[in-house]
Every structure is written in C-alpha cells, then in structure tokens.
Design a protein around this motif. Structure first.
Motif, PDB file in Angstrom:
ATOM      1  N   LEU A  61       0.837  -1.197   0.000  1.00 11.80           N
ATOM      2  CA  LEU A  61       0.000   0.000   0.000  1.00 11.80           C
ATOM      3  C   LEU A  61       0.874   1.249   0.000  1.00 11.80           C
ATOM      4  N   SER A  62       0.339   2.323  -0.541  1.00 10.37           N
ATOM      5  CA  SER A  62       1.041   3.603  -0.471  1.00 10.37           C
ATOM      6  C   SER A  62       1.025   4.086   0.982  1.00 10.37           C
ATOM      7  N   ARG A  64      -0.063   6.856   2.112  1.00  6.66           N
ATOM      8  CA  ARG A  64      -1.371   7.461   2.381  1.00  6.66           C
ATOM      9  C   ARG A  64      -2.434   6.389   2.620  1.00  6.66           C
ATOM     10  N   SER A  65      -2.458   5.368   1.762  1.00  6.94           N
ATOM     11  CA  SER A  65      -3.427   4.286   1.931  1.00  6.94           C
ATOM     12  C   SER A  65      -3.178   3.514   3.219  1.00  6.94           C
ATOM     13  N   THR A  66      -1.921   3.326   3.560  1.00  7.19           N
ATOM     14  CA  THR A  66      -1.574   2.635   4.803  1.00  7.19           C
ATOM     15  C   THR A  66      -2.140   3.390   5.991  1.00  7.19           C
ATOM     16  N   ARG A  68      -4.583   5.603   6.010  1.00  2.45           N
ATOM     17  CA  ARG A  68      -6.052   5.634   5.977  1.00  2.45           C
ATOM     18  C   ARG A  68      -6.661   4.316   6.445  1.00  2.45           C
ATOM     19  N   VAL A  69      -6.114   3.188   5.979  1.00  2.00           N
ATOM     20  CA  VAL A  69      -6.689   1.896   6.369  1.00  2.00           C
ATOM     21  C   VAL A  69      -6.389   1.603   7.834  1.00  2.00           C
ATOM     22  N   CYS A  90      -9.056   2.264   0.524  1.00  2.00           N
ATOM     23  CA  CYS A  90      -7.825   2.481  -0.252  1.00  2.00           C
ATOM     24  C   CYS A  90      -8.090   2.663  -1.736  1.00  2.00           C
ATOM     25  N   PHE A  97      -6.248  -5.423  -2.714  1.00  2.00           N
ATOM     26  CA  PHE A  97      -6.121  -4.919  -1.352  1.00  2.00           C
ATOM     27  C   PHE A  97      -5.480  -5.964  -0.440  1.00  2.00           C
ATOM     28  N   PHE A 101      -2.054  -5.199   1.311  1.00  2.00           N
ATOM     29  CA  PHE A 101      -2.113  -5.122   2.769  1.00  2.00           C
ATOM     30  C   PHE A 101      -1.137  -6.129   3.384  1.00  2.00           C
TER      31      PHE A 101
END
Length: 172
Positions: A61-62, A64-66, A68-69, A90, A97, A101
C-alpha cells in the motif's frame, strides 16, 4: 552517517558505534511525531510491534493508503467488517487490497483485525469486571466461544487464564 533519500523514506545505515542515529531522525523530522509515536494499538510503543507497516514495500500500500486503512481499522475493528469495505478505503479491488495489505503489514487483513480485537479484549480482561461474554461482544467477536477459540489459538491462553494471570500480576 550515510543517509539515502528515496521518495518519502529515509534509510539509515549504522554508524561506527553501531547506533542508527535516532537523534538525526528527530532533527530531520523537526521534532514531529514519527510512526510508532501515535499510540495506536500495535504501534512500536504497544505490545505487538509486528503490526507496524513496512512503508513503501514493493507491491504494498502507499503511505497514504496505509495511514487511511490503519485509522479506519483502529476505529472500526469492533464491528463486522467486509473485505470490500476495507478495500474501498484504499480505492482498490478486494483482491489487490489483500495482496498489498499483506505485503505492507506482514499479515492478512483478517489477522490484523483479530490482533486488534485480542489486544482490546486483554485490556478489558485485566481492567474490568465485565463478564467474558460481554468482553467478547465488546471486542467484536461473534460469541464467547469464538473469542475463547481465537485467544487460545493466537495467545495460547483462554480468556479466564488471561484474567487470572493479570489479576495475579497486579497482586504481586
């Protein structure tokens, strides 16, 4: 000390003393809190550092996605979660995902959620007089039986053994 800047990641190589130069990280960050200083369950300061993400992992994950999740799961782990719901946070398909993840966190999403639930349950077992069934429900498990099975499998103790162990530790 050689420092390599690669996108938003700092790679430190040990100095002649064998230390990593944490003072340098503090200086570079401008005194801002770093990952692991956030107090989330599973942070470096917590009990289970295995949940720390590997930022910028190839195929993961990026950043940012890391973030957020992680925030989403920390807020919602006590309720029933669908894989599609986690993936939507994400903006990925459920298939991608799970792969991303797992690369980032070193475990699949369901294991990460179970660890969050078990951490909360252990805190409740130690700090409250709630029944084990109520703790199971409050932690997001479907039943006391499911909670006991999962705790025995992953923490090698039953909820009652954990509660008695925590009480005995407080008395000493």
């Amino acid at each position: 000390m050689p420092v390599n800047f690669d996108q938003s990641r700092i790679v430190l190589q040990g100095n002649e003393d064998g230390r990593l130069g944490l003072d340098f990280i503090w200086d570079v960050s401008g005194g801002r809190k770093m990952p692991g200083d956030d107090g989330f369950p599973g942070s470096v300061s917590g009990t289970n550092s295995a949940r720390q993400p590997t930022l910028n992992a190839k195929g993961g994950l990026s950043v940012r996605s890391t973030r957020r999740v992680q925030e989403f799961l920390n807020e919602n782990f006590t309720r029933k979660l669908a894989l599609a719901e986690m993936a939507a946070v994400c903006g990925l398909s459920p298939y991608h995902f799970v792969r991303a993840f797992s690369r980032t966190f070193g475990m699949p999403p369901h294991q990460y959620v179970l660890d969050l639930r078990l951490d909360l349950a252990e805190k409740l077992l130690a700090d409250s007089r709630m029944t084990i069934a109520d703790i199971a429900h409050s932690s997001g498990f479907s039943s006391q039986s499911h909670f006991t099975t999962v705790m025995k499998k992953y923490r090698q103790v039953t909820p009652l053994q954990a509660r008695v162990g925590k009480l005995n530790a407080k008395v000493r």
